[in-house]
Motif scaffolding. Structure first.
Motif, PDB file in Angstrom:
ATOM      1  N   ARG A 213      10.868   8.188   8.186  1.00  0.00           N
ATOM      2  CA  ARG A 213      11.081   8.043   9.627  1.00  0.00           C
ATOM      3  C   ARG A 213      10.322   6.813  10.147  1.00  0.00           C
ATOM      4  O   ARG A 213      10.833   6.049  10.963  1.00  0.00           O
ATOM      5  CB  ARG A 213      10.597   9.307  10.332  1.00  0.00           C
ATOM      6  CG  ARG A 213      11.052   9.406  11.760  1.00  0.00           C
ATOM      7  CD  ARG A 213      10.645  10.711  12.371  1.00  0.00           C
ATOM      8  NE  ARG A 213       9.211  10.956  12.191  1.00  0.00           N
ATOM      9  CZ  ARG A 213       8.518  11.845  12.879  1.00  0.00           C
ATOM     10  NH1 ARG A 213       9.103  12.585  13.775  1.00  0.00           N
ATOM     11  NH2 ARG A 213       7.240  12.013  12.678  1.00  0.00           N
ATOM     12  N   THR A 214       9.091   6.635   9.650  1.00  0.00           N
ATOM     13  CA  THR A 214       8.325   5.453  10.056  1.00  0.00           C
ATOM     14  C   THR A 214       9.076   4.176   9.684  1.00  0.00           C
ATOM     15  O   THR A 214       9.226   3.273  10.503  1.00  0.00           O
ATOM     16  CB  THR A 214       6.952   5.442   9.356  1.00  0.00           C
ATOM     17  OG1 THR A 214       6.327   6.683   9.562  1.00  0.00           O
ATOM     18  CG2 THR A 214       6.091   4.328   9.895  1.00  0.00           C
ATOM     19  N   ARG A 216      12.169   3.748   9.217  1.00  0.00           N
ATOM     20  CA  ARG A 216      13.326   3.586  10.102  1.00  0.00           C
ATOM     21  C   ARG A 216      12.892   3.100  11.467  1.00  0.00           C
ATOM     22  O   ARG A 216      13.557   2.264  12.083  1.00  0.00           O
ATOM     23  CB  ARG A 216      14.055   4.925  10.258  1.00  0.00           C
ATOM     24  CG  ARG A 216      14.868   5.269   9.048  1.00  0.00           C
ATOM     25  CD  ARG A 216      15.711   6.503   9.311  1.00  0.00           C
ATOM     26  NE  ARG A 216      16.501   6.814   8.141  1.00  0.00           N
ATOM     27  CZ  ARG A 216      16.676   8.034   7.665  1.00  0.00           C
ATOM     28  NH1 ARG A 216      16.126   9.069   8.263  1.00  0.00           N
ATOM     29  NH2 ARG A 216      17.402   8.231   6.590  1.00  0.00           N
ATOM     30  N   SER A 217      11.757   3.616  11.954  1.00  0.00           N
ATOM     31  CA  SER A 217      11.324   3.234  13.302  1.00  0.00           C
ATOM     32  C   SER A 217      10.896   1.769  13.345  1.00  0.00           C
ATOM     33  O   SER A 217      10.739   1.210  14.422  1.00  0.00           O
ATOM     34  CB  SER A 217      10.190   4.141  13.783  1.00  0.00           C
ATOM     35  OG  SER A 217       8.966   3.729  13.222  1.00  0.00           O
ATOM     36  N   PHE A 218      10.680   1.171  12.178  1.00  0.00           N
ATOM     37  CA  PHE A 218      10.392  -0.261  12.148  1.00  0.00           C
ATOM     38  C   PHE A 218      11.635  -1.081  11.852  1.00  0.00           C
ATOM     39  O   PHE A 218      11.544  -2.276  11.612  1.00  0.00           O
ATOM     40  CB  PHE A 218       9.288  -0.571  11.132  1.00  0.00           C
ATOM     41  CG  PHE A 218       7.919  -0.245  11.655  1.00  0.00           C
ATOM     42  CD1 PHE A 218       7.349  -1.036  12.641  1.00  0.00           C
ATOM     43  CD2 PHE A 218       7.229   0.854  11.210  1.00  0.00           C
ATOM     44  CE1 PHE A 218       6.096  -0.738  13.153  1.00  0.00           C
ATOM     45  CE2 PHE A 218       5.981   1.166  11.719  1.00  0.00           C
ATOM     46  CZ  PHE A 218       5.420   0.367  12.694  1.00  0.00           C
ATOM     47  N   GLY A 219      12.772  -0.423  11.840  1.00  0.00           N
ATOM     48  CA  GLY A 219      14.028  -1.144  11.705  1.00  0.00           C
ATOM     49  C   GLY A 219      14.320  -1.648  10.305  1.00  0.00           C
ATOM     50  O   GLY A 219      15.142  -2.542  10.134  1.00  0.00           O
ATOM     51  N   LEU A 220      13.644  -1.102   9.301  1.00  0.00           N
ATOM     52  CA  LEU A 220      13.969  -1.523   7.935  1.00  0.00           C
ATOM     53  C   LEU A 220      15.404  -1.114   7.618  1.00  0.00           C
ATOM     54  O   LEU A 220      15.841  -0.047   8.033  1.00  0.00           O
ATOM     55  CB  LEU A 220      13.023  -0.878   6.923  1.00  0.00           C
ATOM     56  CG  LEU A 220      11.560  -1.318   6.937  1.00  0.00           C
ATOM     57  CD1 LEU A 220      10.815  -0.686   5.771  1.00  0.00           C
ATOM     58  CD2 LEU A 220      11.420  -2.819   6.865  1.00  0.00           C
ATOM     59  N   PRO A 221      16.136  -1.954   6.881  1.00  0.00           N
ATOM     60  CA  PRO A 221      17.520  -1.601   6.545  1.00  0.00           C
ATOM     61  C   PRO A 221      17.578  -0.304   5.733  1.00  0.00           C
ATOM     62  O   PRO A 221      16.723  -0.061   4.890  1.00  0.00           O
ATOM     63  CB  PRO A 221      17.992  -2.786   5.697  1.00  0.00           C
ATOM     64  CG  PRO A 221      17.073  -3.901   6.047  1.00  0.00           C
ATOM     65  CD  PRO A 221      15.767  -3.283   6.400  1.00  0.00           C
TER      66      PRO A 221
END
Lengths: 314, 350
Positions: A213-214, A216-221
């Motif tokens: 989730r972290t 994803r929250s940093f916008g990693l693909p």
């Protein structure tokens, strides 16, 4: 890291010694006297005594075990009772066939299994996921020797796509590869299903964890998260299972080598057990044990390389 | 922002970083639609810290997962919009949304022990989140080390090579804050960032967060059930109950002059407010209503001590009572004749 590896190697040695001792005892418990098997019932007592002396069977069991270990450390596993050849040479001559078979099987099945598992986890509950699930379970359910027999019948006998028996011309790489396809398929097939299920389950677990989730929250693909962040964790149990699975692969190799009349450790073990050729049996089984111990140790080390928490644990 | 969007937006919103209007979110469950958020409206001004309080299950987490668009797969947006710098986040494509995450909006999560990938070094993770920048790896590392120093981690260069398990919980939460603030976002969402930490650490982290916010100039949406922390840190506070905003306003107004009986009860239950020794801590009797099968009328009426007949039949509209201080309660309505739920219908766009 170094202390971890040393500890693992020490453990591997202890396991090897225990396993060899156990094997030695088990082989001697197999009913049937090797001397009478070899010489027949009407052999003269002198002849019998001479053979017993040559095989070392007239000494106490623990002396036999001790001698075996002593000689083993010098690379001497005794001589073949019939041909007088060095057991070490015989086994080392067969070992490459089995190793190629096992390693090729696990390589293709692990690659396919991990890919399918990741795909299933990423597309959970999709049609493809369900199909993969059904296929996986069917693959697991079919024993290697059944796949051997049917693939032999279909692809070698009826369709004539692949050769039926043997391991190919020595030195001719493409011919050997051609001969490897069906046996490797037979052994690897159930592993595809097994590894796919395993990877899917651990991927799903990891993908639900906070660190994903972290990320994803940093916008990693998403692809990056799946294959670089989550798979690195999800692969850990699979590595252990493959390491332990070497044992099952070896026993599957025995059947497969017989069905395809392939040279290899499995065929050697069966042939020498039926003739009570103790030194060869011991030599072949010893090498199988070493393969197994080496693969589990290697799996532990790979785990430690991938997971810093394992490295630092005492 | 394009003028086209600007014209649709009310003039007063231009000062806000985030404007949530009439947001309703349902979860599909085997028992039926669970109405987790109903007509939630709130806004966060530039450089403001807004706190959200409410007990577990009040919709705080649903709200923040909607803002950053990382909702559970069974969640559906029923109505509303989330305007971030005047663009509706709910209308963005996944790729556009991903471009905002970690850059314009970033998050700090509740459990620092779960926040980082356990098999990658902190340095690798801090470098990876800068993947959009065309800097050299050495420069990215330098920036990461600088951020770690800023949140008070000694010897940051060396610690970049360490793994999460080599840090304590407080350290990990500092790292999480450093990561979230690295790109100098406009909005930081902090989801109970100090709940998993002990009290001393909590104070330190809150202080650090306050300093950093001042330095970077970002807005913070701070979720907590610790009223003391909210009072200390926030400018404004939003009180949520069972999926609705029931009161919001400046910390001063809401905490000193609570208009909703739930807020008043919540404040009474806060251990920080209790002066005398008691055997039993005060509680709010009753339970949160079932969000699948909502009762009619006010959502709080079953537990409210001040309810009257109208509370059971009619849902109170959210209305301003004093400047920015707003509340959804029939008790505060002076003009009882015509005020119904008009305000809710105004905001519905879809």
């Amino acid at each position: 890291m170094l202390s971890y590896i040393l500890r693992r190697l020490g453990l591997a040695m202890v396991i090897t010694v225990l396993a060899v001792t156990l094997l030695f005892l088990i082989i001697h418990m197999i009913p049937g006297d090797p001397v009478s098997t070899m010489l027949g019932p009407r052999a003269s007592p002198e002849l019998r005594a001479a053979l017993e002396e040559r095989m070392g069977l007239n000494r106490p069991l623990f002396v036999q075990i001790g001698l075996f270990f002593f000689n083993m450390l010098n690379g001497d596993l005794g001589t073949d009772v019939f041909s007088n050849r060095q057991v070490t040479d015989i086994v080392l001559g067969q070992l490459p066939y089995t190793l190629t078979l096992i390693l090729s099987s696990i390589t293709w099945s692990a690659t396919l299994g991990i890919t399918l598992g990741c795909y299933s986890a990423a597309n959970r509950n999709s049609l493809a996921d369900r199909l993969t699930g059904i296929l996986s379970v069917s693959m697991i359910a079919v024993p290697a020797f059944v796949v051997s027999l049917y693939s032999l019948l279909i692809f070698a006998v009826n369709l004539k796509w692949f050769p039926a028996i043997g391991a190919g011309e020595p030195g001719n790489f493409s011919d050997q590869l051609w001969h490897l396809v069906l046996p490797s398929l037979a052994i690897g097939l159930s592993w595809v299903g097994y590894i796919a299920r395993l990877v899917r389950a651990s991927m799903l677990e990891i993908m639900g964890e906070g660190h994903v989730r972290t990320a994803r929250s940093f916008g990693l693909p998403e692809r990056w998260i799946t294959y670089s962040y989550a798979l690195r964790l999800a692969i850990l149990p699979t590595v252990t299972v493959i390491g332990v699975g070497m044992g099952f692969l070896l026993s599957a190799a025995v059947f497969t080598e017989i069905v395809f009349s392939r040279p290899g450790l499995g065929k050697l073990v069966i042939d020498s057990i039926t003739t009570r050729n103790y030194p060869v049996v011991m030599g072949a089984v010893l090498f199988s044990t070493l393969i197994f111990v080496a693969s589990t140790t290697l799996a532990d080390i790979v785990n430690a390389v991938l997971d810093p928490r394992v490295r630092s644990s005492k | 922002m394009p003028d086209l969007l600007q014209s649709e937006v009310l003039p007063e919103t231009s000062d806000n970083v985030l404007d949530i209007r009439d947001l309703s979110i349902n979860y599909g469950t085997p028992r039926g639609e669970l109405q987790a958020l109903r007509h939630v409206s709130m806004s966060i001004g530039k450089k403001k810290i807004v706190g959200i309080v409410g007990e577990s299950g009040c919709g705080k987490s649903t709200l923040i997962s909607a803002i950053i668009r990382l909702m559970a797969s069974n969640a559906t947006v029923q109505s509303g919009e989330i305007l971030f710098k005047d663009q509706d986040l709910l209308g963005l494509k996944e790729k556009q949304m991903r471009a905002l995450r970690g850059i314009d909006i970033s998050m700090v999560f509740q459990d620092p022990m779960q926040t980082h990938n356990p098999v990658l070094t902190i340095g690798r993770q801090m470098v990876d989140i800068q993947y959009r920048d065309k800097l050299s790896k050495a420069n990215k590392k330098k920036r990461a080390a600088g951020m770690l120093a800023l949140v008070g981690i000694p010897d940051p260069e060396a610690r970049l090579n360490q793994y999460p398990y080599e840090f304590s919980g407080g350290m990990r939460q500092r790292i999480a804050i450093a990561m979230a603030l690295m790109a100098k976002p406009d909005l930081l969402i902090a989801d109970e960032p100090t709940t998993a930490l002990d009290a001393t650490l909590e104070v330190q982290i809150i202080k650090r967060l306050e300093e950093l916010q001042d330095e970077i100039g970002c807005s913070i949406l701070f979720i907590s059930h610790h009223l003391g922390v909210i009072a200390e840190l926030c400018d404004e506070v939003v009180v949520m109950y069972a999926g609705e905003v029931i009161e919001q306003g400046s910390v001063r107004d809401v905490f000193h002059n609570p208009a909703h009986p739930y807020t008043a009860a919540l404040l009474k239950c806060d251990p920080g407010h209790i002066k005398e020794k008691t055997r039993n801590l005060p509680t709010i009797p009753g339970e949160v209503p079932d969000l699948v099968d909502l009762p009619s009328g006010c959502i709080y009426q079953q537990r409210c001590t001040k309810g009257f007949a109208r509370c059971q039949s009619e849902r109170p509209a959210f209305r301003q009572i004093n400047g920015s201080h707003g509340v959804a309660c029939h008790l505060t309505e002076t003009d009882l004749s015509k005020e119904t739920s008009q305000q809710n219908e105004e905001g519905i766009t879809s």
